[in-house]
Design a protein around this motif. Structure first.
Motif, PDB file in Angstrom:
ATOM      1  N   PRO A  27       0.840  -1.206   0.000  1.00  0.00           N
ATOM      2  CA  PRO A  27       0.000   0.000   0.000  1.00  0.00           C
ATOM      3  C   PRO A  27       0.872   1.252   0.000  1.00  0.00           C
ATOM      4  O   PRO A  27       1.979   1.247   0.545  1.00  0.00           O
ATOM      5  CB  PRO A  27      -0.781  -0.114   1.309  1.00  0.00           C
ATOM      6  CG  PRO A  27       0.105  -0.918   2.194  1.00  0.00           C
ATOM      7  CD  PRO A  27       0.809  -1.903   1.292  1.00  0.00           C
ATOM      8  N   PRO A  28       0.407   2.341  -0.610  1.00  0.00           N
ATOM      9  CA  PRO A  28       1.179   3.589  -0.587  1.00  0.00           C
ATOM     10  C   PRO A  28       1.239   4.165   0.824  1.00  0.00           C
ATOM     11  O   PRO A  28       0.256   4.106   1.581  1.00  0.00           O
ATOM     12  CB  PRO A  28       0.393   4.499  -1.533  1.00  0.00           C
ATOM     13  CG  PRO A  28      -1.004   3.957  -1.529  1.00  0.00           C
ATOM     14  CD  PRO A  28      -0.857   2.474  -1.355  1.00  0.00           C
ATOM     15  N   ILE A  29       2.417   4.709   1.178  1.00  0.00           N
ATOM     16  CA  ILE A  29       2.592   5.345   2.489  1.00  0.00           C
ATOM     17  C   ILE A  29       3.360   6.645   2.297  1.00  0.00           C
ATOM     18  O   ILE A  29       4.062   6.814   1.294  1.00  0.00           O
ATOM     19  CB  ILE A  29       3.339   4.427   3.484  1.00  0.00           C
ATOM     20  CG1 ILE A  29       4.725   4.072   2.933  1.00  0.00           C
ATOM     21  CG2 ILE A  29       2.534   3.193   3.808  1.00  0.00           C
ATOM     22  CD1 ILE A  29       5.559   3.268   3.914  1.00  0.00           C
ATOM     23  N   PRO A  30       3.253   7.593   3.228  1.00  0.00           N
ATOM     24  CA  PRO A  30       4.001   8.843   3.111  1.00  0.00           C
ATOM     25  C   PRO A  30       5.506   8.590   3.077  1.00  0.00           C
ATOM     26  O   PRO A  30       6.010   7.618   3.648  1.00  0.00           O
ATOM     27  CB  PRO A  30       3.597   9.612   4.378  1.00  0.00           C
ATOM     28  CG  PRO A  30       2.303   9.009   4.798  1.00  0.00           C
ATOM     29  CD  PRO A  30       2.364   7.567   4.400  1.00  0.00           C
ATOM     30  N   LEU A  31       6.223   9.498   2.416  1.00  0.00           N
ATOM     31  CA  LEU A  31       7.656   9.325   2.226  1.00  0.00           C
ATOM     32  C   LEU A  31       8.401   9.226   3.557  1.00  0.00           C
ATOM     33  O   LEU A  31       9.285   8.374   3.722  1.00  0.00           O
ATOM     34  CB  LEU A  31       8.216  10.491   1.404  1.00  0.00           C
ATOM     35  CG  LEU A  31       9.698  10.395   1.026  1.00  0.00           C
ATOM     36  CD1 LEU A  31       9.947   9.184   0.146  1.00  0.00           C
ATOM     37  CD2 LEU A  31      10.147  11.669   0.313  1.00  0.00           C
ATOM     38  N   CYS A  32       8.070  10.078   4.526  1.00  0.00           N
ATOM     39  CA  CYS A  32       8.786  10.058   5.803  1.00  0.00           C
ATOM     40  C   CYS A  32       8.583   8.734   6.526  1.00  0.00           C
ATOM     41  O   CYS A  32       9.510   8.198   7.153  1.00  0.00           O
ATOM     42  CB  CYS A  32       8.380  11.239   6.674  1.00  0.00           C
ATOM     43  SG  CYS A  32       6.630  11.289   7.083  1.00  0.00           S
ATOM     44  N   GLU A  33       7.361   8.197   6.449  1.00  0.00           N
ATOM     45  CA  GLU A  33       7.090   6.902   7.078  1.00  0.00           C
ATOM     46  C   GLU A  33       7.852   5.793   6.367  1.00  0.00           C
ATOM     47  O   GLU A  33       8.400   4.879   7.002  1.00  0.00           O
ATOM     48  CB  GLU A  33       5.594   6.621   7.057  1.00  0.00           C
ATOM     49  CG  GLU A  33       5.217   5.314   7.735  1.00  0.00           C
ATOM     50  CD  GLU A  33       3.713   5.059   7.688  1.00  0.00           C
ATOM     51  OE1 GLU A  33       3.304   3.908   7.930  1.00  0.00           O
ATOM     52  OE2 GLU A  33       2.950   6.021   7.398  1.00  0.00           O
ATOM     53  N   HIS A  34       7.905   5.884   5.010  1.00  0.00           N
ATOM     54  CA  HIS A  34       8.632   4.889   4.226  1.00  0.00           C
ATOM     55  C   HIS A  34      10.114   4.901   4.587  1.00  0.00           C
ATOM     56  O   HIS A  34      10.747   3.856   4.777  1.00  0.00           O
ATOM     57  CB  HIS A  34       8.443   5.157   2.730  1.00  0.00           C
ATOM     58  CG  HIS A  34       9.132   4.159   1.848  1.00  0.00           C
ATOM     59  ND1 HIS A  34      10.379   4.381   1.304  1.00  0.00           N
ATOM     60  CD2 HIS A  34       8.738   2.927   1.431  1.00  0.00           C
ATOM     61  CE1 HIS A  34      10.732   3.344   0.577  1.00  0.00           C
ATOM     62  NE2 HIS A  34       9.757   2.441   0.642  1.00  0.00           N
TER      63      HIS A  34
END
Length: 295
Positions: free
Chosen positions: A224-231
């Motif tokens: 699933p797509p996640i925000p860049l900072c979380e990734h």
């Protein structure tokens, strides 16, 4: 039945006309260079003799290739090693600044000193010397190098020495294929004048397209797509050795205009990423490698 002959590991050097020497011939890029050269090689057709230098010659090498021992950090082992054409594909890309300097910079300088009497020297560098992006299609003369790691900084110094000696420089970006343990495994787990060329497919490959194709080819689960900072936080926990610079190379635009290399060589750039990956042994190699990689 007799056993097949082992590669010739004799210390004799061959610098006769029509000889191509690949330095780092057992490495990821060097082996690919030799594999491509052997497709057009025949010992009785007047094609160049193929030599490979590496720290430890393999017991079983590529057919038609002679292997000899040599170490960039020991100039004495390089004496008499150079040929009519030298392809320098050896490098150290780890984090140790001293090793970067010894292998990439002073090692290349030692090789250039030995090769100065010969006709053609090709140095395989990297677009990582440009440092942090994003980069959106610049030509070779439009960016000022700003390396962001010891490996890139030392390879830029090697480039500068090679260019001063009249070498041709190739700067590939992210390289994939059999033997790749960084580019694709990382996201899936998570004589001419002295010239510099960008060496890559002329058609940029969008990252989402790359990941979609890899999921299909390698049977990877949908993420699933996640925000860049979380990734970045997740990747830092699962791949602690991946630096911020390496992460940026994988997540920001880094593509470059490559028309000069194809115009100069008059060679077709090939079928593109998808066909290369699906019609070679690379898919099998990646599948096996990823199955052995801890998740």
């Amino acid at each position: 039945m007799t056993a097949p002959p082992h590669p010739d590991h004799s210390p004799a050097r061959d610098n006769t006309p029509g000889t191509v020497l690949v330095v780092g011939g057992t490495g990821f890029i060097g082996r690919a260079v030799l594999t491509a050269l052997t497709r057009h090689h025949s010992p009785h057709s007047g094609t160049p003799t193929l030599l490979a230098v590496c720290r430890t010659p393999p017991r079983t090498g590529l057919p038609g290739v002679r292997y000899t021992a040599g170490d960039l950090t020991d100039p004495a082992t390089l004496r008499g090693i150079c040929s009519t054409t030298v392809v320098h594909a050896a490098s150290y890309v780890g984090p140790d600044p001293r090793q970067c300097h010894r292998i990439n910079h002073t090692g290349t300088r030692a090789l250039l000193d030995e090769a100065q009497r010969h006709k053609s020297f090709l140095y395989i560098g990297t677009t990582a010397v440009y440092g942090h992006g994003p980069h959106h299609g610049p030509r070779e003369d439009r960016l000022t190098p700003a390396p962001a790691s010891p490996a890139s900084a030392s390879r830029l110094l090697a480039e500068q020495d090679a260019r001063a000696a009249g070498a041709t420089i190739l700067r590939p970006p992210l390289v994939y294929g059999t033997g790749d343990r960084w580019f694709i495994p990382t996201p899936t787990t998570s004589s001419h004048p002295s010239t510099t060329y960008h060496a890559a497919d002329p058609q940029p490959l969008p990252w989402d397209d790359l990941l979609a194709r890899l999921r299909t080819l390698l049977r990877l689960p949908q993420a699933p797509p996640i925000p860049l900072c979380e990734h970045r936080s997740l990747v830092r926990r699962s791949l602690p050795r991946l630096t911020d610079h390496q992460y940026a190379l994988l997540t920001q635009d880094h593509w470059y205009t490559t028309q000069n290399i194809w115009h100069t060589t008059r060679l077709p750039p090939g079928p593109g990423f998808h066909q290369r990956l699906t019609t070679s042994t690379s898919t099998t190699w990646y599948t096996q490698h990823l199955a052995q990689t801890p998740h």
